[in-house]
Design an enzyme around this catalytic site. Sequence first.
Site, PDB file in Angstrom:
ATOM      1  N   PHE A 564      38.519  49.030  36.908  1.00 22.55           N
ATOM      2  CA  PHE A 564      39.214  48.768  38.078  1.00 22.55           C
ATOM      3  C   PHE A 564      38.407  48.238  39.140  1.00 22.55           C
ATOM      4  O   PHE A 564      38.834  47.880  40.183  1.00 22.55           O
ATOM      5  CB  PHE A 564      39.643  50.180  38.872  1.00 22.55           C
ATOM      6  N   SER A 565      36.990  48.108  39.042  1.00 20.67           N
ATOM      7  CA  SER A 565      36.468  47.449  40.299  1.00 20.67           C
ATOM      8  C   SER A 565      35.000  46.974  39.494  1.00 20.67           C
ATOM      9  O   SER A 565      34.747  46.815  38.368  1.00 20.67           O
ATOM     10  CB  SER A 565      35.640  48.849  40.902  1.00 20.67           C
ATOM     11  N   LYS A 581      31.458  47.949  46.003  1.00 24.65           N
ATOM     12  CA  LYS A 581      32.296  47.874  45.065  1.00 24.65           C
ATOM     13  C   LYS A 581      33.618  47.332  45.343  1.00 24.65           C
ATOM     14  O   LYS A 581      34.161  47.770  46.500  1.00 24.65           O
ATOM     15  CB  LYS A 581      32.705  49.392  44.783  1.00 24.65           C
ATOM     16  N   ASP A 681      38.944  58.754  36.174  1.00 21.19           N
ATOM     17  CA  ASP A 681      38.392  58.139  35.066  1.00 21.19           C
ATOM     18  C   ASP A 681      36.729  58.549  35.009  1.00 21.19           C
ATOM     19  O   ASP A 681      35.844  57.846  35.863  1.00 21.19           O
ATOM     20  CB  ASP A 681      38.509  56.311  35.379  1.00 21.19           C
TER      21      ASP A 681
END
Length: 829
Positions: A564-565, A581, A681
């Site tokens: 996601f990042s 991030k 996650d």
Amino acid sequence: MTRYVGGSVFLSLFLFLFLFLLFPSGLSLSSNQTSIMINLSRLLNNSALSWDVKKQPDPCSWKGVNCSSDSSSVIGLSLNGVGISSSGFLSLVCTIESLQYLDLSVNNLSGSIPHSIGNLTKLNTLILSSNNLVGEIPQAIANISTLSRFSANQNGFVGRIPSGITRHLRFLDLSYNNLNGSIPSDLLSQSNLHTVDLSYNQLDGLIPEDISQSLVRLRLGSNLFNGSVPSLFTLNHRLTYLELDNNSLSGVIPGGLASCRNLALLNLAQNNLRGQLPVALGNISNLQVLKLQFNKLVGEIPVSISQLHKLSTLNISWNSLSGSIPSTISNLQSLAHLNLQGNYLRGSIPDSINFMDFLLELQLGQNQLGGRIPTMPVKLQIALNLSSNLFQGRIPNTLSRLGDLEILDLSNNKFSGEIPSFLTQLGSLTQLILSNNQLTGIIPDFKPWVSVNTSGNVGLANVTKTNNSPEFMKKRKPLALAVILAIGAAALVGGVVLVVAVSFSRRFHRVNDQQSQSGEDLPLSQVIQGNLLTANAIHRSNIDFSKAMEAVADPWNIVLKTRFSTYYKATMPSGASYFVKKLNWSDKIFQLGSHDKFDQELEVLGKLSNSNVMAPLAYVLTVDSAFLFYEHAQKGTLFDVLHGKPGNASDWGSRYSIAVGVAQGLAFLHGYSSGPILLLDLSSRNIFLKSLKEPLVGDIELHKVIDPSKSTGSLSTVAGSVGYIPPEYAYTMRVTMAGNVYSFGVVLLELLTGKPAVSEGTELAKWVLNSSKQQDRWDHILDFNISKTSLAVRGQMLAMLKIALSCVSVSPEARPKMKSVLRMILNAR
Ligand SMILES: *[C@@H]1O[C@H](CO)[C@@H](O)[C@H](O)[C@H]1NC(C)=O
Ligand SMILES: *[C@@H]1O[C@H](CO)[C@@H](O)[C@H](O)[C@H]1NC(C)=O
Ligand SMILES: *[C@@H]1O[C@H](CO)[C@@H](O)[C@H](O)[C@H]1NC(C)=O
Ligand SMILES: *[C@@H]1O[C@H](CO)[C@@H](O)[C@H](O)[C@H]1NC(C)=O
Ligand SMILES: *[C@@H]1O[C@H](CO)[C@@H](O)[C@H](O)[C@H]1NC(C)=O
Ligand SMILES: *[C@@H]1O[C@H](CO)[C@@H](O)[C@H](O)[C@H]1NC(C)=O
Ligand SMILES: *[C@@H]1O[C@H](CO)[C@@H](O)[C@H](O)[C@H]1NC(C)=O
Ligand SMILES: *[C@@H]1O[C@H](CO)[C@@H](O)[C@H](O)[C@H]1NC(C)=O
Ligand SMILES: *[C@@H]1O[C@H](CO)[C@@H](O)[C@H](O)[C@H]1NC(C)=O
Ligand SMILES: *[C@@H]1O[C@H](CO)[C@@H](O)[C@H](O)[C@H]1NC(C)=O
Ligand SMILES: *[C@@H]1O[C@H](CO)[C@@H](O)[C@H](O)[C@H]1NC(C)=O
Ligand SMILES: CC(=O)N[C@H]1CO[C@H](CO)[C@@H](O)[C@@H]1O
């Protein structure tokens, strides 16, 4: 039913039980609570331990012991994960006839279940999961007419399942034992039955035809059943989860299964099923997961399958299917995982595949596909596998759109021409397999974290060395480029100030939803707002937002990409470094609804203070991204340290400290005062290391800022990385503490085995669960380089393996709470 264990009395209960091992004759439990108290207090009359009993002399007030309010009798005992190991303990407990609830899961109970269990005539719930119990399941259990739930999974029970055992039960779990013989003919027919799990035993014979109408979940996988899939399932309207995989079932798939309207999960994989895929499967309109791999199915893929609008996983790999892939397959608009590998499919991939908006994984290897490769769905992320087919010509340019793709396998085809340089720009790629083709030219320069396999291409010049060691923090920036960037950066500093001023007046929610660029090559992001969250004065004075925005404008500062990042390293004017991030704001998966809400969530997280949690220190919002600031972790991720360069973290001391630290961080998050903070996650890729002994749990904000409903179909595709996702997420669609415990268990297994969470297509947790069924194989599971150091280390590793196994229990109820896990780990030293 709630669990009673937890809180501060935990430790004392554990210690009491520990003492109990030392003085096993000193304790007697009886239904008389006074006598329990007196006996426990005698045992605990030790200067170090007595405080608890003195403060709380009434055992009924202890968590773990539940007494009914109107009498003095103990009605519930929940000693989950407290390390009891005496074989006599169960016999003692069986004398507390008032018991209604008994949970002794995740201990080291040995011996067999005493027949006197039948004396507990008020028992409603009996949980003995994850112990070392052996012998047969006593017939007496069938006589307890109040018993509704019986779980004895993950033990060493042998022999036959007694008949009549489900006469009164609603929930039965005997999975992961060594039970043999056939299923008693009345077992599945009882009218109260809700859930039966007998998977992972050695049960044989036929699956009874007589199946209760009330049954919702039936798991009989990994046994030795033969005969056919019972056709009487067809009358069952409640059945939602049916798993008969890994048996020796033969015959055809009964088309009548289609009348199970509620079926959401159908797993018949790894059997000897023959014949065609029934057309009627297309009528099971609630089906979400269909697994039929490793059978002997023939014929074409029926077009009717395309009617399954809720389907998120379709795996019919490793059969003998022929014909072509139906172009209507693109009607499966919820499909995230499509696996057609290992068949005889011919023709080309239908163009319509491009419209499968939620497809994350496409496995088409080992077929006879050829022709033009169509434009692939842009969301593909987990893998695109076209290996071992008949593709030829150049690698198509349309692959350049797959900015989220992690694994691309084009091996064993006849691709020719040069390796296109756009492959080096696929920002998420970690593995590229081009072996055994006819590629020519030179190998372009890939980013350091990409593993590239180009073997078996005779025309490929061996000029540029591929760089496939995932070196963290290292960047090889050519000098000239550095100079240009430095000049550019200076110019941009002025730019940022201007942009900030302009964009403050813009409304945040005017985000362009169509935007789907990864944004790395875009000019400096437009800052809307920057906020310091941390109270720490040093960080407050170090953090410089414009300097950070400069850093993220330079792709050379990327140190890591996760699902996601993207992580950048930003060096502040003071010389201190931070992680910045970037969350890709324009991705609809992030809840951008309210920018104030995001603020609030981050404010809360910013206040967290725990030495093993990576809490955000500050953030910057721009039009299309959110940037979060964190402490810089010198050593990179646990994944890199464990699976990157050899020689890192190769001593047990480090690994043990990392396990303790991560457990501490997670226990802190789960026990957070204003409600548990769950991790969406958790994997070794988002555990960062300040040093080889100091881990930081990262990505703690994801569960707050990601909205799974906006994502690709099912939660399991968002929540977690492959290999760390607990099995129940496939149908519960809910992130839970027990789910986090599972992922933590996988991290523990990585530390113990040195293997990654998925290797060669097998999940580590599954491999270890299977291999651990024989105690004598436990040594083979451990990382020998480490376990060989000393007997003491080996002993500690074995104790930790046991803890990890309980964390990755298939049943979420059988997993210990994070707090118990932490305590068990501390005790394993
Ligand atoms: C419990 O023990 C106390 C003291 O030993 C005794 O007076 C009482 O009668 C006992 N109660 C029961 C229900 O056995
Ligand atoms: C506990 O220990 C204290 C002294 O340390 C002693 O006076 C007391 O009698 C003991 N109590 C019991 C129940 O053994
Ligand atoms: C004790 O057990 C009863 C019945 O099982 C349950 O209803 C009650 O909530 C429990 N009490 C506590 C404090 O957990
Ligand atoms: C569990 O019990 C077995 C014997 O039943 C013993 O050999 C083993 O050491 C115990 N393990 C732990 C972690 O207490
Ligand atoms: C408990 O069970 C045992 C064995 O089944 C039996 O001998 C004993 O009499 C029972 N005790 C009571 C109090 O019923
Ligand atoms: C179970 O109950 C039946 C009748 O209620 C009795 O005949 C039988 O002996 C009992 N079995 C056991 C193992 O207690
Ligand atoms: C079932 O297991 C028991 C105990 O391990 C063994 O004695 C028996 O022979 C087995 N029966 C079959 C049919 O394999
Ligand atoms: C299949 O079942 C057998 C027997 O229970 C077991 O040993 C094996 O590990 C299972 N395979 C898979 C892939 O689960
Ligand atoms: C199932 O296996 C048993 C032996 O385990 C054998 O006797 C029986 O014939 C088999 N049945 C079928 C339908 O294959
Ligand atoms: C499937 O559904 C269609 C339309 O509802 C119906 O005509 C057909 O008979 C069904 N097939 C089966 C096998 O249930
Ligand atoms: C390139 O050279 C290395 C070592 O010199 C060798 O291992 C590798 O197989 C070569 N690759 C190709 C594609 O020839
Ligand atoms: C009050 C009471 O029941 N005390 C018991 C404590 O344990 C000892 C040894 O098991 C018994 O003999 C006592 O009766």
